[in-house]
Design a protein around this motif. Structure first.
Motif, mmCIF file in Angstrom:
data_model
loop_
_atom_site.group_PDB
_atom_site.id
_atom_site.type_symbol
_atom_site.label_atom_id
_atom_site.label_comp_id
_atom_site.label_asym_id
_atom_site.label_seq_id
_atom_site.Cartn_x
_atom_site.Cartn_y
_atom_site.Cartn_z
ATOM 1 N N PRO A 297 45.844 32.295 48.726
ATOM 2 C CA PRO A 297 46.752 32.570 47.611
ATOM 3 C C PRO A 297 47.236 31.301 46.905
ATOM 4 O O PRO A 297 47.347 31.274 45.670
ATOM 5 N N THR A 301 46.581 30.431 43.003
ATOM 6 C CA THR A 301 47.701 30.171 42.092
ATOM 7 C C THR A 301 47.509 28.854 41.365
ATOM 8 O O THR A 301 47.725 28.758 40.145
ATOM 9 N N ALA A 323 45.887 36.465 43.775
ATOM 10 C CA ALA A 323 46.818 35.774 44.674
ATOM 11 C C ALA A 323 47.913 36.716 45.147
ATOM 12 O O ALA A 323 48.300 36.700 46.324
ATOM 13 N N ASN A 327 48.731 37.848 48.924
ATOM 14 C CA ASN A 327 50.039 37.538 49.519
ATOM 15 C C ASN A 327 51.116 38.202 48.672
ATOM 16 O O ASN A 327 51.595 37.616 47.696
ATOM 17 N N ALA A 333 53.016 32.629 42.646
ATOM 18 C CA ALA A 333 52.084 33.421 41.845
ATOM 19 C C ALA A 333 52.849 34.336 40.890
ATOM 20 O O ALA A 333 52.504 34.451 39.705
#
Length: 676
Positions: A297, A301, A323, A327, A333
């Motif tokens: 993630p 991001t 992302a 997560n 994000a």
């Protein structure tokens, strides 16, 4: 001789000793001992003075002092410091029986064990306890310094103390060099390394080069290093990336990835270094390679933020949604997603954001970012009270994580303006390259002004470049610690800056640098670069403060922004220091008022171009049409036409901003003798 006279002689002897006048101290101590030969305190100080020049005489004095005060740890420790081999081991056994702490390696083993397990804070506490009991011993100071280094704390003082106890200890010298480098003391760090060879010393020297805008020298050092493994390879790759060789950097680390504890972090750092050097293709290739290995993630991001900088918002949204799916509580994000758009009530990400905020297992950094994201969404939806509720929660979390102290900024500001007394007489002798520094408070309109200049065909704009601070680091060390910098030092700093800036912006006639931090070092920059100009952007501080409060900055930066009262004091500090630089360099600092610029762009833009020595070009009237990367929080706004949509926005939130407004009423005095 009267007792009071002996006391005065002893006091004078200590003063000489502390000032480094050892011979004068010895004369007085011997004079006392000639009259009273068994005074333990005087024998102890005499022994300390003799420790390096006459160890045998020092040992005799320590032992005689010990007879007078057999339970005094300092005497035991002083004697231990000069003994070798068998006598030293014998003393350690005697001290153990007497329960006298000597600060030996054996006594520090529990702390060393903690340090080896990654428990640096606990190791620091253990070493500090023993250092208080054995303040002149080597090992407590050394382990304390290593523990602080492991936590990213300033470790210079304990490591200097360790080397005073054992000047020949090579590992302590290496550790001190690392600590000095981290404390922005590159000249002293290099001096400490003088004469030391080997891979570890080379790695430290290479870092010093990177930190002082000399990545090419770092590359040369590391290519010759006689060491294998992830760390030398990573350092070489990082140095190559800083010279704009992202592809070469990736080729070096790719075979090492499986041996690295955090390959994703290493690749992200490499990507950032390549991006910083202007090698965008290299930065993207490094991140893409990282994503091929593991689409974490955080990497998704960061890749999305690169897309946003380039204006590729669809690609950014795809990466950010991935992302968030990977997560669901990843605050960065969500924040990046919300910052890229005007949020509407039907946006499907809103429900995911609400769900993340209700979870109890979200860590503090993610929760802060989630609240910033929610504040942006609520503001876009016209729900101002709810937006500020999220902002207060987000900023409280950030303020707790990154406490702010105004007094340290005030002291630094006073030191910076006082530097002019040294800098002003120096004749500017640096490179003649034209440089325009655009500076001001964050969120004051600097990105807009940079965009106006970037639209000019003679300009190469590099965004917020970090190179001035690095290039000036040795000059700053001389200003703080001596000897005073000379014209050649400033010229060298200017040359290093231009080399790095040119790598990033290319061969354009004029370099534009939007580094916010320049505001405090305007005089320093203008002395290093004789053809530089500064554009200082000013905006209603209440609007600036509102925008600051709405945004999360990179960890550790702009800490004042998370508390409205602290922010008001900092803004007035900024005003005070820039007012001084305007007064001292009036012909080279041009002020742009954000409100005037947005109300009547053309006359303000014409005046701006004239002030920086550029002919008028109509392209500057439409900066939103410029194809360029925008690597700031204003990446979305900067692609819109010049307008007044953000002017006087604070009025709708005056009640919530009351602490800021009250603090803005207090001026800041940078006079050296003024009270904080």
């Amino acid at each position: 001789m009267a007792q009071t006279d002996l006391t005065a002689l002893y006091r004078d002897g200590l003063a000489h000793q502390q000032a480094g006048r050892v011979d004068d101290a010895l004369v007085l101590y011997r004079q006392i001992l000639a009259l009273k030969p068994d005074v333990p305190e005087v024998l102890f100080q005499l022994a300390r003075c003799l420790s390096e020049r006459d160890p045998k005489a020092a040992e005799a004095a320590f032992r005689k002092a010990l007879k007078g005060k057999p339970a005094e740890p300092a005497i035991w420790q002083g004697l231990h410091g000069i003994l070798k081999s068998g006598p030293r081991a014998k003393l350690e056994r005697e001290a153990a029986r007497a329960r006298i702490p000597l600060g030996t390696e054996a006594e520090l083993r529990p702390a060393l064990s903690l340090l080896s397990k990654g428990q640096a804070a606990e190791a620091e506490a253990a070493a500090l306890r023993l250092m208080k009991l054995a303040p002149v011993a080597f090992w407590p100071a050394y382990v304390l310094g290593q523990a602080r280094l492991a936590q990213g704390k300033n470790a210079v003082a304990p490591l200097e103390a360790a080397l005073r106890a054992d000047p020949t200890h090579a590992k302590a010298r290496l550790a001190l060099a690392r600590a000095l480098s981290a404390a922005a003391r590159p000249l002293r760090a290099e001096a400490v390394l003088d004469g030391i060879t080997g891979p570890e010393a080379t790695l430290i020297r290479a870092k010093i080069c990177r930190d002082t805008a000399r990545p090419e020298t770092a590359v040369a050092l590391l290519r010759d290093i006689d060491a294998k493994g992830p760390r030398p390879a990573t350092d070489l790759a990082l140095s190559l990336a800083q010279t704009g060789q992202g592809a070469a950097a990736l080729s070096i680390v790719r075979p090492m990835l499986s041996h690295m504890p955090r390959p994703d972090l290493a690749l992200r750092n490499l990507s950032a270094a390549a991006e910083e050097a202007g090698d965008i293709a290299g930065a993207e290739a490094i991140l893409d390679a990282a994503l091929d290995a593991a689409a974490t993630p955080d990497l998704l991001t960061h890749r999305a933020q690169l897309h946003q900088s380039a204006g590729a918002f669809d690609a950014a949204d795809t990466a950010l949604r991935a992302a968030i799916d990977a997560n669901p509580t990843g605050g960065e994000a969500f924040r990046a997603y919300m910052n890229a758009r005007k949020v509407t009530a039907d946006d499907p990400i809103l429900s995911h954001l609400d769900a993340a905020l209700t979870r109890a297992d979200v860590n503090a950094p993610d929760r802060a970012a989630l609240h910033f994201a929610a504040a942006k969404a609520k503001g876009d939806l016209g729900q101002g009270d709810e937006a500020f509720d999220h902002l207060h929660k987000a900023n409280r979390l950030m303020a707790k994580a990154f406490p702010y102290g105004f007094d340290s900024d005030l002291a630094e500001a006073r030191a910076l303006v006082a530097d002019w007394d040294v800098l002003e007489p120096l004749a500017p002798d640096g490179p003649a390259d034209p440089v325009i520094f655009v500076t001001g408070l964050p969120r004051s309109g600097t990105t807009l002004v940079e965009g106006i200049l970037a639209a000019h065909p003679r300009v190469g704009a590099g965004g917020e470049m970090p190179f001035l601070t690095r290039a000036l680091s040795e000059v700053m060390e001389r200003l703080r610690h001596g000897p005073s910098p000379q014209e050649a030092d400033l010229a060298e700093a200017g040359a290093r800056y231009v080399t790095c800036a040119r790598r990033r912006v290319g061969d354009a006639a004029v370099i534009v640098d939007k580094a916010i931090s320049t505001f405090s070092r305007i005089g320093h920059a203008l002395r290093a670069l004789p053809n530089a100009r500064v554009v200082l952007v000013k905006r209603d501080p209440r609007d600036t403060g509102l925008s600051l409060y709405r945004n999360k900055f990179p960890d550790g930066l702009h800490r004042y922004a998370y508390n409205l009262e602290a922010m008001g004091h900092y803004i007035r500090l900024h005003d005070a220091i820039t007012d001084i630089w305007q007064a001292r360099c009036p012909d080279r600092v041009h002020v742009v008022e954000y409100e005037a610029l947005t109300a009547a762009p053309e006359p303000q833009i014409r005046a701006l171009l004239e002030a920086v020595g550029l002919p008028f070009d109509p392209a500057c009237l439409a900066p939103e049409g410029t194809e360029r990367r925008i690597q700031t929080l204003s990446f979305a706004q900067a692609r819109q036409p010049i307008g007044q949509g953000s002017v006087a926005g604070w009025e709708r939130h005056a009640e919530a901003l009351a602490p800021l407004i009250a603090a803005l009423a207090q001026e800041v005095d940078l006079s050296p003798d003024a009270t904080p």
